[in-house]
Write a protein that holds these residues in place. Structure first.
Motif, mmCIF file in Angstrom:
data_model
loop_
_atom_site.group_PDB
_atom_site.id
_atom_site.type_symbol
_atom_site.label_atom_id
_atom_site.label_comp_id
_atom_site.label_asym_id
_atom_site.label_seq_id
_atom_site.Cartn_x
_atom_site.Cartn_y
_atom_site.Cartn_z
ATOM 1 N N SER A 35 0.834 -1.196 0.000
ATOM 2 C CA SER A 35 0.000 0.000 0.000
ATOM 3 C C SER A 35 0.878 1.258 0.000
ATOM 4 O O SER A 35 0.607 2.217 -0.730
ATOM 5 N N ALA A 36 1.926 1.226 0.815
ATOM 6 C CA ALA A 36 2.836 2.376 0.883
ATOM 7 C C ALA A 36 3.556 2.577 -0.451
ATOM 8 O O ALA A 36 3.758 3.710 -0.897
ATOM 9 N N ALA A 37 3.931 1.460 -1.090
ATOM 10 C CA ALA A 37 4.634 1.549 -2.381
ATOM 11 C C ALA A 37 3.736 2.160 -3.447
ATOM 12 O O ALA A 37 4.168 2.986 -4.250
ATOM 13 N N LEU A 38 2.459 1.775 -3.423
ATOM 14 C CA LEU A 38 1.512 2.327 -4.402
ATOM 15 C C LEU A 38 1.262 3.816 -4.149
ATOM 16 O O LEU A 38 1.136 4.600 -5.095
ATOM 17 N N THR A 39 1.228 4.188 -2.873
ATOM 18 C CA THR A 39 1.046 5.607 -2.539
ATOM 19 C C THR A 39 2.233 6.420 -3.052
ATOM 20 O O THR A 39 2.063 7.493 -3.628
ATOM 21 N N ALA A 40 3.430 5.880 -2.843
ATOM 22 C CA ALA A 40 4.641 6.566 -3.312
ATOM 23 C C ALA A 40 4.666 6.653 -4.834
ATOM 24 O O ALA A 40 5.024 7.691 -5.406
ATOM 25 N N LEU A 41 4.251 5.564 -5.481
ATOM 26 C CA LEU A 41 4.217 5.562 -6.954
ATOM 27 C C LEU A 41 3.186 6.565 -7.467
ATOM 28 O O LEU A 41 3.425 7.252 -8.469
ATOM 29 N N GLY A 42 2.068 6.671 -6.768
ATOM 30 C CA GLY A 42 1.042 7.645 -7.151
ATOM 31 C C GLY A 42 1.576 9.066 -7.077
ATOM 32 O O GLY A 42 1.326 9.880 -7.970
ATOM 33 N N ALA A 43 2.335 9.353 -6.022
ATOM 34 C CA ALA A 43 2.930 10.689 -5.875
ATOM 35 C C ALA A 43 3.944 10.952 -6.986
ATOM 36 O O ALA A 43 4.025 12.056 -7.534
ATOM 37 N N LYS A 44 4.709 9.906 -7.311
ATOM 38 C CA LYS A 44 5.700 10.028 -8.379
ATOM 39 C C LYS A 44 5.017 10.301 -9.727
ATOM 40 O O LYS A 44 5.473 11.132 -10.521
ATOM 41 N N LEU A 45 3.913 9.601 -9.967
ATOM 42 C CA LEU A 45 3.153 9.801 -11.207
ATOM 43 C C LEU A 45 2.594 11.217 -11.295
ATOM 44 O O LEU A 45 2.610 11.843 -12.367
ATOM 45 N N ASP A 46 2.099 11.723 -10.158
ATOM 46 C CA ASP A 46 1.568 13.094 -10.143
ATOM 47 C C ASP A 46 2.680 14.099 -10.459
ATOM 48 O O ASP A 46 2.451 15.088 -11.167
ATOM 49 N N ALA A 47 3.871 13.838 -9.911
ATOM 50 C CA ALA A 47 5.005 14.737 -10.164
ATOM 51 C C ALA A 47 5.389 14.697 -11.645
ATOM 52 O O ALA A 47 5.677 15.729 -12.257
ATOM 53 N N THR A 48 5.385 13.489 -12.220
ATOM 54 C CA THR A 48 5.716 13.360 -13.646
ATOM 55 C C THR A 48 4.652 14.033 -14.509
ATOM 56 O O THR A 48 4.970 14.696 -15.506
ATOM 57 N N ALA A 49 3.382 13.876 -14.113
ATOM 58 C CA ALA A 49 2.295 14.524 -14.861
ATOM 59 C C ALA A 49 2.452 16.041 -14.836
ATOM 60 O O ALA A 49 2.187 16.718 -15.844
ATOM 61 N N ALA A 50 2.914 16.573 -13.699
ATOM 62 C CA ALA A 50 3.147 18.029 -13.598
ATOM 63 C C ALA A 50 4.274 18.448 -14.533
ATOM 64 O O ALA A 50 4.207 19.505 -15.174
#
Lengths: 60, 145
Positions: A35-50
């Motif tokens: 769950s923590a890994a997916l949360t971190a990946l989600g944040a990373k994806l948001d940063a890449t989308a920005a």
């Protein structure tokens, strides 16, 4: 093999390596860790989308 | 060059067929992230190539037209990924990957094109030797005056 082909293949190899690493890592994780890994990946994806959205093109 | 696109298709298939949700989500997320990072890098390469004269404005405009499509497609793919994780839905994950699948091939081709253009600029002298020879006597003449 040309330099361009080497560059492309190394790029694809990098992605495959990333995927394999993810598979290996996720198989030995607890549910909380997953769950923590997916949360971190989600944040990373948001940063890449920005970063993608920040790319601006010059008008002709 | 369809290599990268084939990898994306394989990942989509893996996500479809995977029975472990978390693993599928991780793989889909990594793939979407890698595509986004590649786009940013290629866009930067096109900016620098235009400034250096390695590509012309028409070549830049072609990439800009593609880039506009990519920028429109990327946020929905990321949103699909988030919704897929939230709802624990593998199908949404696969849809997120497939939304970008058609853009992965052209992106790789643009990357190859700009890399080749920059490479050609490096081996082609920007100022012809004949022009350099003509300016030397003129400069010498100025010094003599």
């Amino acid at each position: 093999m040309t330099e361009l082909e080497v560059s492309l293949i190394s790029g694809v190899a990098s992605l495959v390596e990333q995927i394999v690493t993810s598979i290996i890592a996720s198989t030995s994780m607890t549910d909380a860790q997953k769950s923590a890994a997916l949360t971190a990946l989600g944040a990373k994806l948001d940063a890449t989308a920005a970063k993608v959205a920040a790319v601006k093109f010059r008008s002709p | 060059m369809r290599l990268f696109r084939n990898v994306i298709a394989a990942v989509a298939l893996l996500v479809f067929s995977s029975c472990q949700h978390v693993m599928a989500f991780q793989i889909a997320g990594d793939t979407i992230d890698a595509l986004g990072e590649q786009f940013v890098a290629v866009a930067d390469a096109y900016e620098r190539a235009l400034d250096s004269g390695a590509i012309n404005s028409a070549q830049y405009a072609q990439f800009a037209a593609f880039g506009t499509k990519f920028e429109a497609a990327y946020p929905p793919a990321v949103q699909l990924w988030h919704i897929g994780v939230y709802t624990n839905d593998d199908l949404l994950q696969a849809n997120a990957i497939q939304a970008l699948e058609n853009l992965a091939g052209p992106l790789t081709q643009f990357a190859l094109d700009v890399e080749q253009a920059v490479k050609l600029l490096k081996v082609t002298p920007q100022v012809p030797p004949a022009t350099q020879l003509k300016t030397v006597p003129m400069l010498q003449g100025v010094h003599q005056l």
